[in-house]
Design a protein around this motif. Structure first.
Motif, PDB file in Angstrom:
ATOM      1  N   THR A  70       0.844  -1.192   0.000  1.00 52.28           N
ATOM      2  CA  THR A  70       0.000   0.000   0.000  1.00 52.28           C
ATOM      3  C   THR A  70       0.878   1.240   0.000  1.00 52.28           C
ATOM      4  OG1 THR A  70      -1.691  -1.174   1.274  1.00 52.28           O
ATOM      5  CG2 THR A  70      -1.830   1.234   1.210  1.00 52.28           C
ATOM      6  N   CYS A  71       0.639   2.138  -0.965  1.00 55.74           N
ATOM      7  CA  CYS A  71       1.425   3.371  -1.085  1.00 55.74           C
ATOM      8  C   CYS A  71       0.618   4.565  -0.595  1.00 55.74           C
ATOM      9  CB  CYS A  71       1.832   3.605  -2.533  1.00 55.74           C
ATOM     10  SG  CYS A  71       2.964   2.401  -3.203  1.00 55.74           S
ATOM     11  N   THR A  72       1.321   5.533  -0.030  1.00 54.42           N
ATOM     12  CA  THR A  72       0.666   6.767   0.389  1.00 54.42           C
ATOM     13  C   THR A  72       1.658   7.922   0.321  1.00 54.42           C
ATOM     14  OG1 THR A  72      -0.707   7.773   2.118  1.00 54.42           O
ATOM     15  CG2 THR A  72       1.202   6.518   2.815  1.00 54.42           C
ATOM     16  N   HIS A  75      14.531   4.406   2.610  1.00 54.66           N
ATOM     17  CA  HIS A  75      14.842   4.013   3.983  1.00 54.66           C
ATOM     18  C   HIS A  75      13.733   3.091   4.459  1.00 54.66           C
ATOM     19  CE1 HIS A  75      15.311   4.682   8.497  1.00 54.66           C
ATOM     20  NE2 HIS A  75      16.422   4.089   8.100  1.00 54.66           N
ATOM     21  N   VAL A  76      14.089   2.099   5.282  1.00 49.99           N
ATOM     22  CA  VAL A  76      13.158   1.038   5.638  1.00 49.99           C
ATOM     23  C   VAL A  76      13.173   0.816   7.145  1.00 49.99           C
ATOM     24  CG1 VAL A  76      12.435  -1.339   5.141  1.00 49.99           C
ATOM     25  CG2 VAL A  76      13.829  -0.087   3.459  1.00 49.99           C
ATOM     26  N   ILE A  77      11.988   0.632   7.727  1.00 49.78           N
ATOM     27  CA  ILE A  77      11.883   0.151   9.102  1.00 49.78           C
ATOM     28  C   ILE A  77      10.893  -1.003   9.123  1.00 49.78           C
ATOM     29  CG2 ILE A  77      12.464   2.349  10.183  1.00 49.78           C
ATOM     30  CD1 ILE A  77       9.459   2.680  10.823  1.00 49.78           C
ATOM     31  N   GLU A  78      11.015  -1.851  10.133  1.00 56.35           N
ATOM     32  CA  GLU A  78      10.057  -2.925  10.348  1.00 56.35           C
ATOM     33  C   GLU A  78       9.240  -2.626  11.584  1.00 56.35           C
ATOM     34  OE1 GLU A  78       9.822  -7.559  11.847  1.00 56.35           O
ATOM     35  OE2 GLU A  78      11.643  -6.900  10.788  1.00 56.35           O
ATOM     36  N   ILE A 114       8.556   1.504   3.846  1.00 60.08           N
ATOM     37  CA  ILE A 114       9.662   1.973   3.004  1.00 60.08           C
ATOM     38  C   ILE A 114       9.350   3.386   2.544  1.00 60.08           C
ATOM     39  CG2 ILE A 114      11.024   1.532   0.931  1.00 60.08           C
ATOM     40  CD1 ILE A 114       9.970  -1.411   1.120  1.00 60.08           C
ATOM     41  N   ALA A 115      10.210   4.326   2.886  1.00 59.75           N
ATOM     42  CA  ALA A 115      10.070   5.708   2.421  1.00 59.75           C
ATOM     43  C   ALA A 115      11.022   5.950   1.261  1.00 59.75           C
ATOM     44  CB  ALA A 115      10.358   6.689   3.546  1.00 59.75           C
ATOM     45  N   TYR A 116      10.592   6.746   0.293  1.00 59.41           N
ATOM     46  CA  TYR A 116      11.422   7.080  -0.858  1.00 59.41           C
ATOM     47  C   TYR A 116      10.977   8.431  -1.407  1.00 59.41           C
ATOM     48  CZ  TYR A 116       7.270   5.393  -3.304  1.00 59.41           C
ATOM     49  OH  TYR A 116       5.973   5.209  -3.712  1.00 59.41           O
ATOM     50  N   GLY A 176       8.672  14.841  -3.924  1.00 62.21           N
ATOM     51  CA  GLY A 176       7.672  14.328  -3.007  1.00 62.21           C
ATOM     52  C   GLY A 176       8.210  13.136  -2.245  1.00 62.21           C
ATOM     53  N   ILE A 177       7.713  12.957  -1.009  1.00 62.41           N
ATOM     54  CA  ILE A 177       8.081  11.805  -0.189  1.00 62.41           C
ATOM     55  C   ILE A 177       6.864  10.895  -0.078  1.00 62.41           C
ATOM     56  CG2 ILE A 177       8.951  10.997   2.022  1.00 62.41           C
ATOM     57  CD1 ILE A 177      10.934  12.714   0.429  1.00 62.41           C
ATOM     58  N   GLU A 178       7.052   9.628  -0.403  1.00 65.22           N
ATOM     59  CA  GLU A 178       5.997   8.634  -0.325  1.00 65.22           C
ATOM     60  C   GLU A 178       6.479   7.460   0.526  1.00 65.22           C
ATOM     61  OE1 GLU A 178       4.728   9.670  -4.948  1.00 65.22           O
ATOM     62  OE2 GLU A 178       5.125   7.591  -4.361  1.00 65.22           O
ATOM     63  N   VAL A 179       5.518   6.677   1.017  1.00 66.12           N
ATOM     64  CA  VAL A 179       5.860   5.451   1.741  1.00 66.12           C
ATOM     65  C   VAL A 179       5.031   4.309   1.173  1.00 66.12           C
ATOM     66  CG1 VAL A 179       6.548   6.588   3.886  1.00 66.12           C
ATOM     67  CG2 VAL A 179       4.163   5.903   3.569  1.00 66.12           C
ATOM     68  N   VAL A 180       5.599   3.117   1.226  1.00 65.79           N
ATOM     69  CA  VAL A 180       4.884   1.913   0.820  1.00 65.79           C
ATOM     70  C   VAL A 180       5.042   0.885   1.933  1.00 65.79           C
ATOM     71  CG1 VAL A 180       6.892   1.104  -0.502  1.00 65.79           C
ATOM     72  CG2 VAL A 180       4.645   0.106  -0.939  1.00 65.79           C
ATOM     73  N   ALA A 181       3.926   0.266   2.322  1.00 67.70           N
ATOM     74  CA  ALA A 181       3.930  -0.755   3.373  1.00 67.70           C
ATOM     75  C   ALA A 181       3.806  -2.132   2.734  1.00 67.70           C
ATOM     76  CB  ALA A 181       2.778  -0.518   4.348  1.00 67.70           C
TER      77      ALA A 181
END
Length: 383
Positions: free
Chosen positions: A48-50, A341-344, A351-353, A359-364
């Motif tokens: 899922t991206c946001t 960058h990744v965290i668990e 995952i942020a990129y 723009g900054i997005e994250v995907v779970a």
């Protein structure tokens, strides 16, 4: 040190290098030759991206994104600048989220520098002794010709502490002079903290310490950057192997389109000569970690031709990556995706990129999906 000439970079490198380690890449289907990878046919993971933040006319630039989970919330920081990229008045902002999907309005960690011509660059969150610290570098943005350069002679790595009662960031001081880290500190087997550092000449070393004080470190050399050497080290990363050794992975700005690696058997105090690997790279920043289930993931721009797609590779031993997939990032046209960058947390990777450095997005992605990739169970769909 003797380096392979770049004309050999396209050849499969199946034999161990000077470190004695096996190849860094040995994919099911294509083996050790990165030239055989078809990036359009990589399996795509589900996730899922946001959006976290998007550039505007005043502050266009968004890059150097970092994540943390602290006090029941996800935290994301990034470099926030007027131009692409790293110009004066650039500073660091952050946002928070309770679910990793809906993010707060951005707030400043610090404003633009009071020194004319200086900039801040985001360097990550550090959870230390139950407190949340934010790291940022500070240096001159321009060289004597008035052009952006990396880095200025006044380079410093600074720390700021989150004060939850007031909702503000308190400056702690200088972590280390003439230093910019790539990722925040992580623990060595000794209990000491460690992080890779570059000085203003881009020489690479390991900072070890951070126990007595977040401002107390020693520096151990990894590799000096010299004009006569074809290898141009940049943005180093490291992780600990199951046997306790430390593996350093280094971006190369010298044109090899490959990652380099170096090995330490004494908790980062001495390192082997960096060696060229067969792992492809678009000359960009990458990030790797070991999940709670024991596998290693490396998120990177593996396609040497461009910063797309953003790939996730899996390794069981932390040395050789045997599977590679692509992140499920929606696209209307081919973007530039970079600096992951990744965290668990809670059974998933976040995952942020940065998209197009604007723009900054994250995907779970759930850990179960990483397991499916490792087992080769994700169906490859033709474009």
């Amino acid at each position: 040190m003797a380096l392979l000439p770049w004309v050999m970079a396209g050849a499969a490198m199946a034999e161990p290098g000077p470190s004695g380690l096996p190849p860094m890449l040995d994919l099911a289907g294509t083996g050790t030759d990165p030239a055989k990878i078809d990036y359009t046919l990589l399996p795509e993971l589900s996730g899922t991206c946001t959006l976290v933040t998007q550039g505007d006319a005043t502050w266009q630039f968004r890059l150097h994104n970092y994540l943390a989970f602290f006090d029941g919330k996800y935290w994301c920081m990034w470099s926030h600048g007027p131009r692409i990229e790293d110009h004066p008045t650039q500073h660091v902002r952050y946002a928070t989220s309770t679910d990793g999907v809906k993010w707060s309005e951005p707030q400043e960690i610090m404003p633009s520098s009071s020194k004319e011509g200086f900039r801040y660059i985001a360097r990550g969150f550090w959870v230390r002794d139950g407190k949340l610290l934010a790291l940022a570098s500070h240096d001159e943005a321009y060289n004597e010709k008035g052009k952006v350069h990396f880095f200025g002679k006044s380079l410093q790595l600074l720390a700021f502490e989150w004060l939850p009662d007031s909702g503000t960031w308190r400056p702690l001081g200088v972590v280390f002079d003439d230093a910019i880290n790539n990722f925040p500190p992580q623990k060595l087997a000794t209990g000491e903290w460690a992080m890779m550092r570059r000085d203003h000449l881009n020489n690479v070393s390991m900072l070890i310490g951070g126990v007595e004080s977040p401002l107390k470190w020693e520096s151990r050399p990894v590799f000096d950057r010299t004009p006569s050497n074809a290898f141009k080290p940049d943005e180093p990363e490291w992780w600990q192997l199951p046997d306790g050794r430390s593996l350093g992975i280094i971006r190369d700005n010298g044109g090899s389109k490959r990652l380099f690696r170096s090995l330490s058997s004494d908790n980062g105090r001495t390192w082997s000569t960096p060696e060229l690997t067969n792992f492809p790279d678009a000359t960009s920043k990458f990030f790797g970690l070991r999940t709670s289930r024991g596998s290693y993931v490396l998120v990177s721009n593996a396609n040497p031709a461009k910063r797309y797609p953003l790939c996730l590779s899996v390794s069981r031993d932390g040395i050789t990556f045997t599977r590679m997939g692509r992140l499920p990032v929606p696209v209307a046209e081919v973007p530039s995706l970079q600096y992951p960058h990744v965290i668990e947390h809670d059974g998933s990777l976040l995952i942020a990129y940065s998209r197009d450095k604007r723009g900054i997005e994250v995907v779970a992605i759930q850990l179960d999906e990483i397991d499916r990739l490792e087992r080769g169970e994700i169906v490859v769909l033709a474009p």
